[in-house]
Design an enzyme around this catalytic site. Structure first.
Site, PDB file in Angstrom:
ATOM      1  N   LEU A 193       0.821  -1.211   0.000  1.00  0.00           N
ATOM      2  CA  LEU A 193       0.000   0.000   0.000  1.00  0.00           C
ATOM      3  C   LEU A 193       0.857   1.265   0.000  1.00  0.00           C
ATOM      4  CD1 LEU A 193      -2.979   0.903   0.192  1.00  0.00           C
ATOM      5  CD2 LEU A 193      -2.624   1.084   2.665  1.00  0.00           C
ATOM      6  N   ASP A 194       0.570   2.177  -0.920  1.00  0.00           N
ATOM      7  CA  ASP A 194       1.244   3.479  -0.998  1.00  0.00           C
ATOM      8  C   ASP A 194       2.745   3.362  -1.261  1.00  0.00           C
ATOM      9  OD1 ASP A 194      -1.230   4.599  -0.467  1.00  0.00           O
ATOM     10  OD2 ASP A 194      -0.866   4.752   1.684  1.00  0.00           O
ATOM     11  N   GLU A 195       3.178   2.198  -1.711  1.00  0.00           N
ATOM     12  CA  GLU A 195       4.611   1.993  -1.921  1.00  0.00           C
ATOM     13  C   GLU A 195       4.955   1.803  -3.399  1.00  0.00           C
ATOM     14  OE1 GLU A 195       7.146   1.923   0.259  1.00  0.00           O
ATOM     15  OE2 GLU A 195       5.944   2.214   2.067  1.00  0.00           O
TER      16      GLU A 195
END
Lengths: 286, 286, 286, 286
Positions: free
Chosen positions: A229-231
């Protein structure tokens, strides 16, 4: 203004001498005219990246023959590659939840011809934005989802996207985390907009966190979705200055303008075939 | 161009009706002329902040009498306050290690008269920048420091700063963590420059981390130093765009320009008495 | 989140001691609570500007009584002033021609509640955008116009705007020059968006001129319309970087994003009563 | 980090098929490795531009042989070209008058190794900055100049620059207009910094004009000097936001930071051989 159709080749491989010569030689040999060539060598990791676009008019090979004729080159240089034709439009599905600013923005860019894509459908886990979809005449599909039903519902979504021949998924403030299975079904084809300058303020409610921290800039980040996530690989980021006078509601208001433009730029570049991904970073050709 | 001296009052207190009226009434009552008044109400936390600057010429009270005459007001409204006179220059010490771009930048702004401060000394944990200090004629003090000697050396530094009547400490890429004791000795008077857009990439080597993460913007943050590393109140931030063509060395090169200007802006505002701190956030008056 | 209604006073006058004291004293005297006060003294021209906003809840005077009770103050200080109540929405007419990006942008900001205004009508010299207006349910009025018919047509437009009690006119890429008579009918109430960073590239086709000149930034400017074309007081400007890779069509595409956001910010500030005009320059309160 | 020396070829010519193939083929044929290749086709004017950089290590031709071996190619494609070697440093003279911020900035970038150039001398029409030059150990030459003496003095300057084998002239806030003869002596090698976002506010005192006009952004522009004052090809521009609170003195203070960084970026690109000029516009390779 109207240009003839072009072929665009995106590729990456280990760097070694002779790659540009081989590829530009290939186009020249078949009477092609290169209209855009941009390459990048990352010396630190010894990697070569290239985007080459050439006119199909006058090119001595048919579209069908192009790919096959390139295979020996791809093999020789151990290339990861993709080949696109400018008159074959990407087909994008837009996923939304409640916020409509990014949806409206994408639909009006589509309507004006700025985004040269087809948008066969909008998918949402809520019903709120059905009227907005109707206003622009795009089919709206409501897929309520819960942790328990997620695997089954996502499978239905994937099936629908396959039927509609969708190749790009745009998360326009979609407030559901996609499973690893979904992400794998569209590798590097799912574009998200996160409302902070990642890696600052990952996760939920970034404007609230940013306000609490007292930052003097806020930002937005568009990235490909990965399992983490969000990476995922960042495509585009931008920021705007804020002051102590800005409440968290001002952050949200100002941030929406960033989210719209940062997502739109990422979608534009992706659908113009200007983005390559390598080791969780992007090469964005100018 | 040359203005007459002014008094500047910075204050914060719980918000309630009548504060501006009381303070502006005070100045009017003594024949003063307000040249700058900026207030801010943070309704979320019910806090009032103000910066008021008025001309001393024609004011009916002497400098000595001003503070005393204001005490009843401060008490009535439970105000935290500070009072400054524009012709009493802040005295700043600059702490450096090896990098000299911020040091040169501050010294040349000082020499040109842009920074209206005195710089009685430069302190460093290394000897590298002694020639740079000499070039601008500022006394250079070398304090080698290790974990073992830190308490003792910092005590010597504090003693020296006291002797030199230093009120502001500027960490211009000083690569040593100050102890809590040092920070307490100069509360909200130690300004640091961090080479990332905090809270992203705290700690060491932020450009390397940023490059590895593949960000499309890099930044710099100037903040007051607190006990919590890289967590102090932010005074100023700015960013610059980067692309895949920028190596980590390009990040460092571009970042230096940010560091210089972000630190200089923070120092300028601090020494112009435009910054208030409240609950780990700053109010920066325009 | 929902705040009680407020009164906002905008004023300018020659600078002299005691103005802030008099006005903040007035509010305090009637049990009012100031939620925003921002003043600015332009020492070069000896002018004083202020925006003061206070809560009506608990204020001891009725709305009707406020203006009258302030008149002696206005007279004493020779003030130019305007008084507004936060729950009385500005009524704005949007003028358009062919380009719809600014229109859509304003309408979707209105729909989302970001712009707290009424939009009773859209006026155009062409029919192209009637469907866009219909989509958002706003009445569309088509006024074809030529040099010969301009005086008569503008008179009809003014009459219609009066009937609809319009106080703000937004030129959202309206490609007709308004006559001096029209401008005088809505002094400092007509907001235009010009697609360059004025004063560079005034007049028509600024993107083409900018491309020919080889600039590395393009911009947009929102300003009040005056008799002098493209010379009115500037409310907001912003820019974006361009490179040699950007064709004039890329300039136009990138510029549209600027136009939308720069116009929207100007309208937001205008309708929030944050803009004062003095000698062809604006004071925009934060 | 230390790279082997490279050759860089900058060229422009009418666009036609096969150019990239011919040039990259040339390098491959002689066992060269391309480390940077960027090309640009301006379809509007049918022009082709390229920057190609390859490693000399392992290349089968000597430096002396490279140029000669390329001549047939240059002729075949009617190319304008220049050839550079990365270990042959540009030699730049800095011209100044009174303002020293740009001078200091360039000298400290030079000292830190960021600017890989030689600076054999500083020339000024005044004596003010001699101490600044001495501080950095660069020879300072004072050439007082008047309209009457200009032809003669410029001839002396040109002679000195020739003796010092200067190839790049940097006008770091040099407040004298160069004659056409001087400009012709160093075609596209004289870099100027103008303190406005050209073409806005050409000529003298742009900050004063900008303040009077009430702009919300100020800028700086670096360009090659041509016979037409402030009309030369733009290399780099940047801007900063200003508000009504900024006096003309604040414009000047903020503008200095722009001037420094915009000039430094232009010089860096020029001396890295990244800038091509064509029809009064620049192609700046990334």
């Amino acid at each position: 203004m109207e240009r003839s159709p072009t072929a665009t080749l995106l590729l990456s491989c280990p760097d070694r001498p002779g790659i540009v010569a081989a590829l530009s030689g290939y186009v020249a040999e078949h009477q092609g005219n290169v209209v855009h060539l941009d390459q990048h060598v990352d010396q630190e990791i010894n990697a070569f990246f290239m985007r080459m676009e050439w006119e199909l008019e006058g090119f001595s090979l048919s579209r069908e023959a192009i790919q096959e004729s390139l295979l020996p080159l791809f093999e020789r240089f151990s290339m990861a590659w993709s080949l696109h034709f400018s008159d074959v439009k990407p087909r994008a599905a837009i996923f939304v939840t409640k916020e409509k600013h990014c949806l409206y923005d994408l639909l009006s860019r589509h309507e004006s011809g700025e985004l040269k894509i087809d948008i066969p459908l909008i998918i949402s886990n809520r019903e709120d934005l059905e009227p907005a979809a109707e206003r622009f005449g795009v089919p709206f599909h409501h897929f309520p989802i819960s942790e328990a039903t997620k695997p089954e519902v996502e499978a239905q979504e994937i099936a629908l996207l396959r039927r509609e021949r969708v190749d790009t998924v745009i998360l326009a403030r979609y407030m559901q985390i996609l499973s690893a299975d979904f992400v794998e079904a569209f590798p590097r084809q799912v574009i998200n907009i996160h409302h902070s300058f990642l890696p600052a303020f990952p996760g939920a409610r970034p404007y609230h966190s940013a306000h609490r921290r007292g930052v003097k800039i806020i930002g937005a980040t568009s990235h490909y979705v990965t399992e983490d996530l969000d990476e995922g690989p960042i495509i585009e980021q931008d920021v705007v200055h804020v002051t102590h006078r800005d409440s968290v509601h001002d952050f949200i208001r100002k941030g929406k303008d960033l989210e719209k433009v940062v997502l739109a730029r990422a979608v534009w570049r992706h659908t113009q075939r200007r983005v390559l991904v390598h080791q969780n970073r992007t090469v964005v050709f100018g």
